[in-house]
Design an enzyme around this catalytic site. Structure first.
Site, PDB file in Angstrom:
ATOM      1  N   LYS A  32       0.840  -1.197   0.000  1.00 37.76           N
ATOM      2  CA  LYS A  32       0.000   0.000   0.000  1.00 37.76           C
ATOM      3  C   LYS A  32       0.873   1.244   0.000  1.00 37.76           C
ATOM      4  O   LYS A  32       0.651   2.175  -0.777  1.00 37.76           O
ATOM      5  CB  LYS A  32      -0.889  -0.035   1.252  1.00 37.76           C
ATOM      6  CG  LYS A  32      -2.203   0.667   1.098  1.00 37.76           C
ATOM      7  CD  LYS A  32      -3.054   0.497   2.356  1.00 37.76           C
ATOM      8  CE  LYS A  32      -3.796  -0.826   2.387  1.00 37.76           C
ATOM      9  NZ  LYS A  32      -4.375  -1.129   3.712  1.00 37.76           N
ATOM     10  N   ARG A 102      -3.490   2.996   8.415  1.00 40.20           N
ATOM     11  CA  ARG A 102      -3.731   1.808   7.587  1.00 40.20           C
ATOM     12  C   ARG A 102      -2.537   0.868   7.643  1.00 40.20           C
ATOM     13  O   ARG A 102      -1.403   1.293   7.469  1.00 40.20           O
ATOM     14  CB  ARG A 102      -3.967   2.233   6.123  1.00 40.20           C
ATOM     15  CG  ARG A 102      -4.820   3.475   5.970  1.00 40.20           C
ATOM     16  CD  ARG A 102      -4.839   4.007   4.537  1.00 40.20           C
ATOM     17  NE  ARG A 102      -5.478   3.099   3.605  1.00 40.20           N
ATOM     18  CZ  ARG A 102      -5.538   3.302   2.297  1.00 40.20           C
ATOM     19  NH1 ARG A 102      -4.981   4.397   1.772  1.00 40.20           N
ATOM     20  NH2 ARG A 102      -6.120   2.437   1.508  1.00 40.20           N
ATOM     21  N   GLY A 111      -7.836  -8.589   5.879  1.00 38.33           N
ATOM     22  CA  GLY A 111      -8.347  -8.682   7.241  1.00 38.33           C
ATOM     23  C   GLY A 111      -7.291  -8.687   8.317  1.00 38.33           C
ATOM     24  O   GLY A 111      -7.553  -9.103   9.438  1.00 38.33           O
ATOM     25  N   MET A 113      -5.584  -6.018   9.770  1.00 38.11           N
ATOM     26  CA  MET A 113      -6.028  -5.067  10.776  1.00 38.11           C
ATOM     27  C   MET A 113      -7.006  -4.114  10.152  1.00 38.11           C
ATOM     28  O   MET A 113      -6.799  -3.650   9.036  1.00 38.11           O
ATOM     29  CB  MET A 113      -4.872  -4.276  11.351  1.00 38.11           C
ATOM     30  CG  MET A 113      -5.281  -3.594  12.652  1.00 38.11           C
ATOM     31  SD  MET A 113      -4.356  -2.121  13.040  1.00 38.11           S
ATOM     32  CE  MET A 113      -5.100  -0.907  11.980  1.00 38.11           C
ATOM     33  N   ARG A 346      -3.114  -1.644  -6.626  1.00 36.12           N
ATOM     34  CA  ARG A 346      -2.232  -2.812  -6.552  1.00 36.12           C
ATOM     35  C   ARG A 346      -2.503  -3.714  -7.746  1.00 36.12           C
ATOM     36  O   ARG A 346      -3.536  -3.558  -8.414  1.00 36.12           O
ATOM     37  CB  ARG A 346      -2.449  -3.575  -5.248  1.00 36.12           C
ATOM     38  CG  ARG A 346      -3.866  -4.106  -5.117  1.00 36.12           C
ATOM     39  CD  ARG A 346      -4.101  -4.782  -3.781  1.00 36.12           C
ATOM     40  NE  ARG A 346      -5.528  -4.788  -3.499  1.00 36.12           N
ATOM     41  CZ  ARG A 346      -6.059  -5.069  -2.335  1.00 36.12           C
ATOM     42  NH1 ARG A 346      -5.303  -5.341  -1.313  1.00 36.12           N
ATOM     43  NH2 ARG A 346      -7.363  -5.062  -2.170  1.00 36.12           N
ATOM     44  N   HIS A 464      -0.754 -43.315  -4.758  1.00 33.70           N
ATOM     45  CA  HIS A 464      -1.150 -43.971  -6.003  1.00 33.70           C
ATOM     46  C   HIS A 464      -2.306 -43.238  -6.673  1.00 33.70           C
ATOM     47  O   HIS A 464      -2.268 -42.924  -7.858  1.00 33.70           O
ATOM     48  CB  HIS A 464      -1.529 -45.426  -5.694  1.00 33.70           C
ATOM     49  CG  HIS A 464      -1.974 -46.173  -6.908  1.00 33.70           C
ATOM     50  ND1 HIS A 464      -3.299 -46.305  -7.246  1.00 33.70           N
ATOM     51  CD2 HIS A 464      -1.273 -46.797  -7.878  1.00 33.70           C
ATOM     52  CE1 HIS A 464      -3.394 -46.992  -8.367  1.00 33.70           C
ATOM     53  NE2 HIS A 464      -2.173 -47.316  -8.775  1.00 33.70           N
ATOM     54  N   SER A 774      17.429 -40.681 -16.733  1.00 33.62           N
ATOM     55  CA  SER A 774      16.178 -39.997 -16.454  1.00 33.62           C
ATOM     56  C   SER A 774      16.010 -39.998 -14.943  1.00 33.62           C
ATOM     57  O   SER A 774      16.024 -41.058 -14.319  1.00 33.62           O
ATOM     58  CB  SER A 774      15.016 -40.724 -17.132  1.00 33.62           C
ATOM     59  OG  SER A 774      13.814 -40.095 -16.776  1.00 33.62           O
ATOM     60  N   CYS A 841      11.598 -37.553 -14.924  1.00 37.96           N
ATOM     61  CA  CYS A 841      10.274 -38.111 -15.178  1.00 37.96           C
ATOM     62  C   CYS A 841       9.475 -38.276 -13.897  1.00 37.96           C
ATOM     63  O   CYS A 841       8.452 -38.928 -13.880  1.00 37.96           O
ATOM     64  CB  CYS A 841      10.385 -39.444 -15.912  1.00 37.96           C
ATOM     65  SG  CYS A 841      11.214 -40.706 -14.946  1.00 37.96           S
ATOM     66  N   TYR A 861      15.330 -32.346 -21.063  1.00 36.57           N
ATOM     67  CA  TYR A 861      13.869 -32.326 -21.079  1.00 36.57           C
ATOM     68  C   TYR A 861      13.288 -32.597 -19.698  1.00 36.57           C
ATOM     69  O   TYR A 861      13.976 -33.122 -18.826  1.00 36.57           O
ATOM     70  CB  TYR A 861      13.326 -33.346 -22.082  1.00 36.57           C
ATOM     71  CG  TYR A 861      13.528 -34.794 -21.682  1.00 36.57           C
ATOM     72  CD1 TYR A 861      12.602 -35.442 -20.849  1.00 36.57           C
ATOM     73  CD2 TYR A 861      14.637 -35.519 -22.121  1.00 36.57           C
ATOM     74  CE1 TYR A 861      12.783 -36.760 -20.473  1.00 36.57           C
ATOM     75  CE2 TYR A 861      14.820 -36.838 -21.754  1.00 36.57           C
ATOM     76  CZ  TYR A 861      13.898 -37.460 -20.918  1.00 36.57           C
ATOM     77  OH  TYR A 861      14.076 -38.756 -20.542  1.00 36.57           O
TER      78      TYR A 861
HETATM   79  P1  ADP Z   1      -7.717  -2.621   3.443  1.00 36.84           P
HETATM   80  O1  ADP Z   1      -6.274  -2.962   3.469  1.00 36.84           O
HETATM   81  O2  ADP Z   1      -8.563  -3.540   4.258  1.00 36.84           O
HETATM   82  O3  ADP Z   1      -8.219  -2.421   2.040  1.00 36.84           O
HETATM   83  P2  ADP Z   1      -7.508   0.211   3.665  1.00 36.84           P
HETATM   84  O4  ADP Z   1      -6.371   0.739   4.459  1.00 36.84           O
HETATM   85  O5  ADP Z   1      -7.367   0.247   2.213  1.00 36.84           O
HETATM   86  O6  ADP Z   1      -7.867  -1.233   4.197  1.00 36.84           O
HETATM   87  O7  ADP Z   1      -8.773   1.049   4.109  1.00 36.84           O
HETATM   88  C1  ADP Z   1     -10.055   0.639   3.847  1.00 36.84           C
HETATM   89  C2  ADP Z   1     -10.873   1.771   3.244  1.00 36.84           C
HETATM   90  O8  ADP Z   1     -10.847   2.890   4.094  1.00 36.84           O
HETATM   91  C3  ADP Z   1     -10.336   2.271   1.925  1.00 36.84           C
HETATM   92  O9  ADP Z   1     -10.855   1.580   0.847  1.00 36.84           O
HETATM   93  C4  ADP Z   1     -10.813   3.689   1.887  1.00 36.84           C
HETATM   94  O10 ADP Z   1     -12.070   3.740   1.294  1.00 36.84           O
HETATM   95  C5  ADP Z   1     -10.910   4.066   3.332  1.00 36.84           C
HETATM   96  N1  ADP Z   1      -9.815   4.972   3.675  1.00 36.84           N
HETATM   97  C6  ADP Z   1      -8.583   4.656   4.118  1.00 36.84           C
HETATM   98  N2  ADP Z   1      -7.845   5.767   4.284  1.00 36.84           N
HETATM   99  C7  ADP Z   1      -8.628   6.802   3.935  1.00 36.84           C
HETATM  100  C8  ADP Z   1      -8.441   8.218   3.881  1.00 36.84           C
HETATM  101  N3  ADP Z   1      -7.284   8.783   4.208  1.00 36.84           N
HETATM  102  N4  ADP Z   1      -9.480   8.955   3.469  1.00 36.84           N
HETATM  103  C9  ADP Z   1     -10.649   8.395   3.134  1.00 36.84           C
HETATM  104  N5  ADP Z   1     -10.903   7.085   3.163  1.00 36.84           N
HETATM  105  C10 ADP Z   1      -9.896   6.291   3.568  1.00 36.84           C
HETATM  106 MG    MG Z   2      -7.826  -1.232   0.745  1.00 36.17          MG
END
Ligand code: ADP
Ligand code: MG
Ligand code: MG
Length: 888
Positions: A32, A102, A111, A113, A346, A464, A774, A841, A861
């Site tokens: 990210k 984030r 998931g 954090m 990404r 097998h 082989s 093989c 091969y």
């Molecule tokens: P994940 O890794 O679970 O995708 P993110 O860090 O991308 O989590 O955050 C989830 C959502 O929170 C993002 O898709 C975005 O919509 C919102 N978000 C995160 N940071 C900001 C920010 N600075 N301003 C507005 N929305 C934000």
């Molecule tokens: Mg995200």
């Protein structure tokens, strides 16, 4: 313990002021973080912020879970920079700066954090936000979200408590919708939330924004080692990362009214690969609302109706991103009062089909060149294009009842058959069946072939069942431990529920899952793009690809998939079915050479016809035939009924048969009387097999069909074994040639498998007697590790869980151990014979990582099952391209 200062640079700013992280890579900044920096540097509208590197996370754990002493000073400096750039102040009572915190590791971990939004709000700045935006309701809505998220994510307060309080307020305001609660109600809610916070943590909700930030940063670091994150890395085999980065980013608001919104999208269709923007958005929403499924989002095609300018800008950004990354992207965006902001990008995940299409399209669009396209498609994903599969939407909803190993990919639906005979009988009548066995044995092959799919309760990836099923492209789930089978009663029990012959199962050989009932499937479809990609792959690879096949049908299919020969034709598979089974049993149970030869004479025409069929199907391509390999007890009946039948046929007493069968018993059959050892004891077996090969070759020649047989002697450990059997082979060839009065040339190579460690160690000696090697890496792995490949599943899961092994060595070649033997044998063999032909093989021939190793040690091969031939072709090209890059 006093806090220690960290050594290197801790934070990397991104914004108009400066962008420090550009080009530093995701290992340091997380996926990210690096992409926020990249997007900023190419001028896209990204809310400014900064990234705390993954190294700081490593130091946090290195210091006994303490933040480095100098971290918060550094963070403060960055916050000041943000304040200056945006003209807002953290914690301000006029126009406060708010941020999101984030997480973000080098590898995306869903998931790990939850993101905390609106950080920096307190009693004072919330009032400030209300003034600055002229929207009191919005300000207190943001504050209550922060207290809730912070309490939940950072302090671990159960979300329920907050929900409960919200319900009370809603009742008070006489509404059941969050959005209908007025500013006054939300103000009250914030007070209630703060009280909950205090009750559960023993302290007041932090009013100091810097304190909030410090705690949130620490929470992100802690989440790196949280159970679910550790488990995820384990399952996905993610190793060697320092930790997670933390992104602190200034907030933009998609929830400021009907001119605001938020969305997620792929720059191309991730299931089909079609070059068409593919996404969803929600009006007046923040953060995770789109993916949370609380409200139903609209497709992005509807966006122009709502805000044409923003959509147009989004399309321009899409093009810019694809030009920059030269890859399909998965993006997150937010629109605040009509203005578009990018929050994430990404590389987009995609199906095998989409991967092929996107790679080919991008070559056409001149975004990438052919070698890049070849490198882009994960070779293993081609399986999805070659085999039928379950419709993803239907499979998602299916009731899964058990899980085993994804032993052979594909999708199969059928009713349970508990014995191979039943499976055969019922499928002949047109019923679709799943053969369900504790494990399978060579005796079961007929039934396995007839079944739509195979399910076993024990056994690993090279059991097998797995090997045979992969060979045919037949779907197989192996080692599903929860399945308890009572074959006699024709019943299976799974978690207390009993199933019988009427039960319908759907088994998913690509995931190892088993579901109840009939789940809808979709057929494989090979596109023009697939052929184009394979053509490019063939241009770049230097290794040849052969196949493991023992029937004309398999040979033909493999040729269609691009096989350039047969690397392993297992002759034992030709000894099953009707008269053949009877003859081989008679041969094995004969007490003297004379009767053995008589029984072998019955087998000869079958073998010869099989070889004629295979040679004809291969149209002059080389065919490596392995002489009889498995221990003889595998061919004889072990049950009373079978023994009785055989006794009648052979005119013997059942007791005699029983005692001969028992005399074949070995304690370690895989290390016992098998392979070349059989031909040492019973040279007449070798003679019959070689005769069948030569007679077939001559017959083909007479019909003007080119043939290139290669006779392979298995399980050799010493040069003398090979020289003795080579002489026998040559004598037989000469004898047959004379009998058939062949004058011209008949090219037949004689070589050996390298599958006993001693053979690898003495490869220079063995090479004097061999035209080719082989590598039989299944046995070589078994004997090098001392792991029985049929029993490994009883302990392999523990080995993987405890990181003693990172992959099943029977699936992916153990490069540092077994690989040394292969490499050494290649060198030693070629020292003796410069032009010694080298191949592999084992099951590893279709594993992309193992194929790369084979390329690097200079094999001529690799040979794999027919359905993996395209995978091997692509993997060999990728290996060649990577090696070329590394040299430069
Ligand atoms: P994940 O890794 O679970 O995708 P993110 O860090 O991308 O989590 O955050 C989830 C959502 O929170 C993002 O898709 C975005 O919509 C919102 N978000 C995160 N940071 C900001 C920010 N600075 N301003 C507005 N929305 C934000
Ligand atoms: Mg995200
Ligand atoms: Mg072997």
């Amino acid at each position: 313990m006093a806090k220690k200062p960290a050594s290197g640079k801790l934070t990397y700013y991104f914004g108009k002021t400066k962008t420090e992280g550009k080009g530093l890579g995701k290992i340091l900044l997380g996926g990210k973080g690096i992409n926020l920096a990249e997007m900023t540097s190419i001028g896209l509208p990204v809310p400014p912020g900064f990234t705390i590197s993954t190294e700081v996370c490593a130091e946090y754990y290195g210091f006994g879970k303490k933040l480095p002493a100098n971290l918060m000073d550094d963070v403060t400096k960055n916050v000041r920079m943000l304040e200056k750039e945006l003209g807002k102040k953290f914690g301000d009572n006029q126009n406060p700066l708010l941020v999101s915190v984030r997480s973000g590791a080098a590898v995306s971990m869903p998931g790990m954090m939850n993101t905390i939004l609106n950080l920096g709000l307190n009693d004072v700045s919330t009032a400030g936000l209300a003034t600055a935006t002229g929207n009191e309701r919005f300000a207190y809505d943001a504050y209550r979200r922060l207290i809730n998220m912070f309490g939940d994510v950072v302090m671990g307060i159960d979300h329920e408590h907050f929900e409960h309080a919200f319900d009370k307020i809603k009742k008070m305001c006489k509404t059941d919708m969050d959005t209908k609660v007025p500013a006054e109600g939300l103000k009250q809610l914030c007070e209630d939330y703060k009280a909950i916070y205090k009750k559960h943590t023993g302290e007041a909700f932090p009013q100091d924004p810097m304190k909030q930030l410090e705690k949130a940063i620490e929470a992100v670091f802690k989440s790196w080692m949280a159970n679910k994150a550790v488990k995820y890395r384990e399952i996905e085999n993610i190793r060697g990362l320092a930790g997670t980065a933390v992104n602190v980013q200034s907030m933009v608001y998609g929830n400021m009214g009907d001119d605001s919104g938020t969305g997620v999208a792929f720059t191309r269709n991730p299931s089909t690969g079609e070059n068409k923007f593919f996404g969803e958005f929600l009006i007046n929403a923040q953060g995770e609302d789109v993916v949370a499924g609380i409200r139903t989002p609209q497709p992005t095609e509807e966006m122009p109706k709502w805000n044409k300018a923003a959509y147009k800008q989004l399309m321009e950004i899409k093009d810019t991103l694809e030009k920059h990354y030269r890859e399909m992207q998965d993006i997150e965006f937010t629109i605040e009062k009509g203005k578009l902001y990018m929050l994430q990008t990404r590389t987009g995940k995609r199906t095998g089909m989409a991967a092929v299409k996107i790679a080919c399209d991008m070559v056409k669009e001149k975004l990438i060149d052919e070698p890049t396209a070849v490198l882009r498609v994960p070779a293993g994903d081609l399986t999805q294009l070659l085999l039928p599969s379950f419709k993803p939407s239907a499979w998602e909803k299916a009731t899964k009842i058990a899980r085993g190993l994804p032993a052979s990919p594909g999708a199969a639906v059928g009713r349970l058959a508990f014995t191979a005979e039943d499976a055969k009988e019922r499928s002949v009548k047109g019923e679709k069946v799943i053969l369900i066995r504790k494990e399978t044995s060579p005796e079961d092959v007929d039934g396995m072939h007839a079944a739509a799919g195979i399910l076993t309760s024990t056994g690993g990836m090279t059991s097998h069942a797995a090997v045979v099923a992969r060979g045919w492209g037949r779907c197989c789930v192996a080692g599903a431990g929860e399945v308890k089978i009572d074959a006699k009663a024709k019943k299976a029990t799974i978690n207390g529920k009993t199933y019988n012959e009427k039960s319908l199962f759907s088994i998913n050989g690509s995931t190892g899952e088993v579901a109840e009932g009939e789940i809808e499937t979709q057929p494989a479809s090979l596109s023009g793009d697939f052929n184009k990609l394979m053509k490019w792959a063939d241009e770049y690879r230097t290794m040849k690809i052969r196949t493991n096949a023992d029937s004309p049908e398999d040979s033909e299919r493999a040729r269609e998939f691009g096989a350039q020969g047969i690397g392993l034709c297992r002759t034992e598979h030709m000894f099953f079915g009707g008269e053949r089974t009877r003859a081989i049993r008679e041969m094995i149970l004969s007490s003297d050479e004379g009767s053995r030869r008589k029984a072998l004479a019955k087998l000869l025409p079958y073998q010869r016809d099989d070889f004629i069929g295979i040679f004809t199907a291969m149209k002059g391509l080389p065919v490596t035939i392995r002489l009889l390999d498995p221990p003889l007890h595998e061919f004889v009946p072990h049950d009373e009924k079978g023994q009785k039948e055989l006794a009648t046929e052979m005119g013997l007493k059942p007791a005699e048969i029983k005692s001969r069968v028992e005399s074949l018993h070995e304690f370690n059959p895989m290390l016992g009387h098998r392979g070349c050892r059989l031909s040492i004891t019973y040279p007449e077996i070798l003679e019959m097999q070689v005769r069948a090969i030569v007679e077939a070759a001559i017959e083909c020649k007479n019909k003007k069909i080119d043939v290139l047989p290669e006779i392979m002697i298995p399980l050799v450990g010493t040069k003398t074994e090979l020289s003795l059997l080579r002489r026998k082979t040559e004598e037989t060839i000469e004898l047959v040639k004379k009998e058939k009065q062949v004058k011209g040339k008949l090219d037949i190579l004689i070589g050996t498998m390298i599958e006993v460690p001693r053979a690898a160690l003495t490869a220079d000696e063995i090479a004097t007697e061999a035209d080719f090697f082989s590598f039989g890496t299944n046995d070589l792995t078994q004997m090098t590790f001392g792991f029985s490949r049929d029993d490994i599943n009883s302990f392999l899961p523990d080995y993987l869980r405890q990181d003693i092994l990172t992959v099943d060595p029977f699936q992916s070649l153990d490069v540092s151990g077994v690989g040394q033997l292969v490499e050494m044998a290649c060198k030693k063999g070629r020292q003796t014979k410069k032009d010694l032909k080298l191949g592999i093989c084992g099951e590893h021939g279709g594993d992309p990582a193992s194929v790369e190793f084979c390329h690097n040690v200079g094999l001529d091969y690799v040979s794999c099952s027919p359905f993996r031939v395209p995978i091997a072709r692509l993997a060999a090209a990728q290996a060649a391209l990577r090696a070329r890059k590394a040299k430069k």
